[in-house]
Design a protein around this motif. Structure first.
Motif, PDB file in Angstrom:
ATOM      1  N   PHE A 255     -10.106   0.889  14.448  1.00  0.00           N
ATOM      2  CA  PHE A 255      -8.864   0.568  13.923  1.00  0.00           C
ATOM      3  C   PHE A 255      -8.506   2.133  13.174  1.00  0.00           C
ATOM      4  N   LEU A 256      -9.029   3.034  13.199  1.00  0.00           N
ATOM      5  CA  LEU A 256      -8.619   4.139  12.358  1.00  0.00           C
ATOM      6  C   LEU A 256      -7.042   4.667  12.367  1.00  0.00           C
ATOM      7  N   PRO A 257      -6.614   4.742  13.838  1.00  0.00           N
ATOM      8  CA  PRO A 257      -5.292   5.258  13.891  1.00  0.00           C
ATOM      9  C   PRO A 257      -4.374   4.243  12.958  1.00  0.00           C
ATOM     10  N   LEU A 258      -4.767   3.025  12.992  1.00  0.00           N
ATOM     11  CA  LEU A 258      -3.683   1.884  12.513  1.00  0.00           C
ATOM     12  C   LEU A 258      -4.012   2.212  10.965  1.00  0.00           C
ATOM     13  N   THR A 259      -4.943   2.301  10.411  1.00  0.00           N
ATOM     14  CA  THR A 259      -4.740   2.477   8.858  1.00  0.00           C
ATOM     15  C   THR A 259      -4.755   3.789   8.403  1.00  0.00           C
ATOM     16  N   ALA A 260      -4.419   4.659   9.256  1.00  0.00           N
ATOM     17  CA  ALA A 260      -4.183   6.024   8.613  1.00  0.00           C
ATOM     18  C   ALA A 260      -2.694   6.135   8.713  1.00  0.00           C
ATOM     19  N   THR A 261      -1.944   5.164   9.491  1.00  0.00           N
ATOM     20  CA  THR A 261      -0.518   5.299   9.211  1.00  0.00           C
ATOM     21  C   THR A 261       0.215   4.474   8.150  1.00  0.00           C
ATOM     22  N   ALA A 262      -0.755   3.408   8.092  1.00  0.00           N
ATOM     23  CA  ALA A 262      -0.469   2.466   7.013  1.00  0.00           C
ATOM     24  C   ALA A 262      -0.489   3.187   5.612  1.00  0.00           C
ATOM     25  N   ARG A 263       0.429   2.865   4.625  1.00  0.00           N
ATOM     26  CA  ARG A 263       0.484   3.515   3.482  1.00  0.00           C
ATOM     27  C   ARG A 263       0.706   2.572   2.261  1.00  0.00           C
ATOM     28  N   ASP A 264       0.350   2.918   1.059  1.00  0.00           N
ATOM     29  CA  ASP A 264       0.728   2.226  -0.210  1.00  0.00           C
ATOM     30  C   ASP A 264       1.843   2.558  -0.875  1.00  0.00           C
ATOM     31  N   LEU A 265       2.437   1.878  -1.370  1.00  0.00           N
ATOM     32  CA  LEU A 265       3.568   2.237  -2.338  1.00  0.00           C
ATOM     33  C   LEU A 265       3.430   1.660  -3.586  1.00  0.00           C
ATOM     34  N   THR A 266       3.797   2.491  -4.737  1.00  0.00           N
ATOM     35  CA  THR A 266       3.764   2.210  -6.197  1.00  0.00           C
ATOM     36  C   THR A 266       5.195   2.312  -6.675  1.00  0.00           C
ATOM     37  N   VAL A 267       5.633   1.304  -7.322  1.00  0.00           N
ATOM     38  CA  VAL A 267       6.854   1.294  -7.766  1.00  0.00           C
ATOM     39  C   VAL A 267       7.045   1.179  -9.214  1.00  0.00           C
ATOM     40  N   GLY A 268       7.721   1.959 -10.021  1.00  0.00           N
ATOM     41  CA  GLY A 268       7.882   1.557 -11.545  1.00  0.00           C
ATOM     42  C   GLY A 268       9.004   0.851 -11.775  1.00  0.00           C
ATOM     43  N   LEU A 269       8.977  -0.306 -12.289  1.00  0.00           N
ATOM     44  CA  LEU A 269      10.305  -1.145 -12.678  1.00  0.00           C
ATOM     45  C   LEU A 269      10.686  -0.964 -14.078  1.00  0.00           C
ATOM     46  N   SER A 270      11.696  -1.350 -14.373  1.00  0.00           N
ATOM     47  CA  SER A 270      12.006  -1.169 -15.855  1.00  0.00           C
ATOM     48  C   SER A 270      11.917  -2.662 -16.538  1.00  0.00           C
ATOM     49  N   ALA A 271      11.724  -3.571 -15.727  1.00  0.00           N
ATOM     50  CA  ALA A 271      11.503  -4.925 -16.637  1.00  0.00           C
ATOM     51  C   ALA A 271      10.804  -5.834 -15.813  1.00  0.00           C
ATOM     52  N   SER A 272       9.914  -6.830 -16.236  1.00  0.00           N
ATOM     53  CA  SER A 272       9.040  -7.657 -15.562  1.00  0.00           C
ATOM     54  C   SER A 272       9.662  -8.661 -14.997  1.00  0.00           C
ATOM     55  N   ALA A 273       9.158  -9.384 -13.960  1.00  0.00           N
ATOM     56  CA  ALA A 273       9.680 -10.666 -13.795  1.00  0.00           C
ATOM     57  C   ALA A 273       8.950 -11.517 -14.765  1.00  0.00           C
TER      58      ALA A 273
END
Lengths: 325, 515
Positions: B15-33
């Motif tokens: 599964f390596l090729p698959l996980t290598a392309t998958a990426r995580d994203l971290t987003v900074g929001l100004s207000a919380s739900a």
């Protein structure tokens, strides 16, 4: 001892009562939360319904009585915007705030006392003068500004430490804490130091003054004349006498650390309860504001009590008698 | 044990090729739900977060225009009956199939979730009198009268599985039953601190690029900027105006701007002969005269305010919707900055020496609100209106403004319907039981009310647009409100990331892509 504790408990209850009345009346006068929260699309009927649901249609004294009777059963009300118990929201964040405050306090003690002793023993040396200059800076620069500068230098320019958040937490007795993992420490370091800076400076100055004063006293001269080593004089005689006023101040300052954590938490996006209260105030989320202040009063009272007990251990002349110290 | 380890290793290699392309994203929001219940509280951060996890029958695109979502097509059978054809290939995050019953359950849950809500979704379903299941993938919605905004209203209602139709808000806040059809599934939520979502591999519009998305809350402006500069997060929303130029100059960061749907406007007391904070030489309320209102509007240099005070984060306006919206009228131009003409008009209206005015504004509700207010005060003073400016925290300001304690105020209204009636109604319709609830100036024009009412009942788009333009024209002619500018929405992304800016300001990771 028990009568002393009882009278302290009574004091706390009175403080809580006065506090709750003041806050309640204050909040009532500030404005109606519904005006801040409601969308302009809502009809007057919907508006009235919400006002009724929040109990805001009743006279202020009745609202207060409802609050008190619920509070006595441990229910501090539901947050308007989260629709969750306010107590739960705050207690969920309390560990983060306490961790920050205690780490800052530890930093203050570990750095402040040795530096203060040093500065007190050799007041004329260059190093000691530098320490004093540092403490003046720590006193006079505003916390939020130093916090921002620290982020700019250590996170943005140098990239050594993360700028925000708590990092990986480890569960300690079911409470998530940061100080048990390396990643946690990297997140904790900047905000804790930021918060501690003022305390370090304060402790340096107090210790220095104490040491300088005690060094001049007769019993130190006498000890010297007896041929006791300087180390022992410092450890047993000087330090112990310097600690007494220090403990009182530190106890009071721990309270202010928790309160001032609001600023540091906001800058470093530290998920503590200070952040919550700021947001709650801006939307007039009354139950959260009230619950926060109630919990803070209880915490202050407990800390003060602990300080008094500690005081009697260091200075055996202090006895608990009735309500007086 | 060793065999298992070897098997895991082998599997991970495969599964390596698959996980290598998958990426995580971290987003900074100004207000919380404030809740994970998508039907609990109508407020920007909650609605934006809901869009990541849920879909509506229809969704609003980046310009708030309606696009098919869980309903692939619709037709109107008569003036009050709409028939929707539902997608047949959609699965909820719990694996169940999406059918017509889920739509019924979602719409009926709205009043249930309204309990204890500070601002509920009931206005969006008020017009719906009946929801009829025709077959598992066809649904009919009957309204209590012609409702041209039905699609808009439906775009606000998140569709949840029928099995969660009775789930309480408390339960959802604990993370139970937060199940939608959206591009991401719910993982965890710590109020005011962090929200974690993961990819919905079977999303009907195509799986998202991001394996895991973490939203973190930075309500402090400087902290949010520091977070993107230090690389703690990949994307932030709401760049503070003071930092815009600096981030624009940075080569490693992309700044994204879009004209927002929030109109900053001025409300003036228009129904009292004597007003508490505006008085002419005889103590009368000068704001009653249309010439005075026009003079005030002409005295404002909107370009300068946007450029200097807002650091370019705004678009001057002469009406209530931004360009590109349904009902935008190109003929309604922005009032030019013309202090001479303004002074003339004041003199004609009988105030050659101006009058006294105290102008109230909030100081923590909108970006730079107190500085904009100060600038406006100076513009008014230049044409001879002796203006003092008083700014207050939003928590105090709005209750007092609603109680009509002020004479001249600044506000901000978001055009959430993608067309003018969503602002014209609350701000300008004659105040009453069912209308004009946000009309803090109490502007009242029977002609305007009539045409707006007619527009609301007109289903034909062309005719409705014409009526809305006409209503806008009347209100802007009278200056029932003085429009100032639209706030821009901004994002800053790490180099290599792109995002299409949205007029509603929502930060939706599904539309964030790596170049």
């Amino acid at each position: 001892m028990s009568s002393y504790l009882l009278s302290r408990l009574f004091q706390t209850v009175v403080t809580l009562f006065v506090m709750s009345v003041l806050v309640f009346v204050g909040l009532y006068m500030v404005g109606n939360p519904v005006d801040v929260l409601l969308s302009p699309m809502a009809t007057p009927a919907e508006r009235l319904e919400i006002i009724r649901a929040f109990g805001l249609d009743r006279p202020v004294w009745e609202q207060y009585l409802v609050f008190v009777s619920n509070a006595l059963q441990g229910d501090l009300g539901n947050s308007f915007i989260f629709n969750q118990p306010a107590r739960h929201l705050i207690l969920q964040r309390l560990p983060a705030t306490l961790e920050l405050a205690f780490t800052a306090l530890a930093m203050g003690l570990v750095l402040g006392i040795p530096l203060g002793i040093w500065a007190g023993l050799k007041p004329d040396s260059f190093a000691s003068k530098s320490v004093m200059a540092f403490s003046i800076l720590g006193f006079s620069l505003p916390t939020f500004w130093i916090g921002l500068v620290m982020i700019m230098v250590f996170s943005v320019q140098l990239g050594w430490l993360p700028a925000s958040g708590r990092g990986d937490t480890v569960d300690l007795f079911g409470v998530p804490v940061s100080f048990l993992s390396l990643d946690g420490w990297s997140h904790l370091l900047l905000p804790a130091f930021n918060l501690a800076l003022f305390k370090i400076s304060l402790i340096i100055r107090l210790t220095r003054a104490g040491v300088m004063e005690v060094m001049q006293l007769d019993f130190v001269r006498f000890a010297r004349a007896k041929g006791i080593s300087e180390k022992r004089i410092l450890r047993v005689h000087v330090l112990k006498n310097t600690l007494i006023p220090l403990i009182t101040v530190i106890g009071l300052e721990l309270g202010s650390l928790i309160a001032f954590a609001v600023v540091t938490e906001t800058i470093f996006a530290w998920p503590g309860m200070g952040k919550l209260i700021i947001d709650a105030i801006s939307v007039l989320d009354r139950p959260v504001i009230l619950a926060y202040l109630m919990i803070t009063v209880v915490m202050f009272s407990v800390i003060n009590l602990l300080v008094d007990i500690l005081y009697s251990i260091v200075d055996p002349r202090v006895r608990f008698e009735g309500g007086s110290r | 044990m060793r065999i298992i380890a070897a098997a895991v290793l082998a599997a991970s290699v495969v599964f390596l090729p698959l996980t290598a392309t998958a990426r995580d994203l971290t987003v900074g929001l100004s207000a919380s739900a404030t809740s994970m219940d998508p039907h609990f509280y109508v407020v920007g951060p909650n609605s934006a977060m809901a869009r990541n996890i849920f879909d509506g029958l229809v969704n609003q695109d980046a310009h708030q225009q309606i696009q098919p979502a869980l309903a692939e097509s619709w037709e109107r059978l008569d003036d009050i009956t709409w028939q929707f054809k539902l997608r047949t290939d959609v699965k909820f995050h719990d694996g169940s199939d999406f059918t017509a019953d889920d739509v019924v359950a979602s719409i009926s849950r709205v009043p249930v979730a309204a309990t204890n809500s500070p601002s509920s979704f009931t206005p969006y379903v008020r017009a719906i009198s009946e929801v009829i299941v025709v077959d598992p993938h066809t649904i009919r919605i009957v309204t209590d009268g012609p409702t041209p905004l039905l699609l808009n209203n439906l775009s606000r209602i998140a569709i949840i599985p029928a099995s969660q139709g009775e789930t309480s808000t408390e339960e959802m806040n604990r993370g139970n039953g937060v199940i939608g059809t959206g591009p991401f599934r719910f993982v965890s939520w710590t109020p005011d601190a962090e929200i974690v979502l993961e990819r919905n591999d079977t999303y009907w519009a195509g799986a998202p690029e991001w394996e895991k998305v973490t939203f973190r809350i930075f309500s402090n402006n400087s902290a949010r900027v520091a977070a993107i500069l230090s690389g703690d997060v990949d994307l932030i929303e709401n760049i503070p105006t003071a930092d815009t130029r600096r981030l624009e100059d940075s080569t490693s960061i992309n700044v994204i701007k879009a004209t927002g749907n929030r109109l900053m406007y001025l409300h003036m007391d228009q129904d009292r002969e004597e007003s508490p904070f505006a008085s002419g030489p005889g103590g009368e309320n000068p704001l009653l005269k249309p010439e005075v209102r026009r003079a005030l509007s002409l005295s404002i240099n909107r370009e300068a305010i946007v450029d200097r005070v807002m650091d370019g984060q705004g678009t001057p306006s002469g009406q209530v919707v931004p360009e590109g919206y349904f009902g935008y009228d190109a003929a309604l131009t922005v009032d030019p900055y013309d202090p001479d003409r303004a002074r003339e008009m004041l003199a004609q209206a009988g105030y050659p020496d101006g009058f006294t005015l105290t102008f109230h504004a909030s100081n923590d509700r909108y970006p730079n609100d107190s500085r904009v207010a100060q600038a406006l005060g100076q513009f008014f003073s230049r044409i001879g209106v002796r203006t003092s400016v008083e700014t207050l925290p939003g928590s105090v300001y709005f209750s007092r403004a609603s109680a009509l304690e002020f004479s001249f105020i600044m506000g901000g209204a978001a055009v959430e319907t993608g067309e003018p009636s969503g602002v014209l109604g609350p701000l300008l319709e004659t105040y009453g039981e069912q209308a004009g609830q946000g009309n803090r100036g109490r502007y009242s024009s029977p002609e305007f009310d009539g045409i707006l009412g007619q527009a609301r009942a007109t289903l034909d788009d062309d005719e409705r647009e014409m009526l809305l333009k006409k209503a806008t024209e009347i209100a802007m002619g009278d200056l029932g409100i003085i429009p100032l500018f639209f706030l821009d929405n901004t994002w800053a992304a790490k180099g290599g990331l792109t995002y299409e800016g949205r007029s509603d300001g929502y930060t939706l990771p599904y539309y964030v892509s790596a170049e």
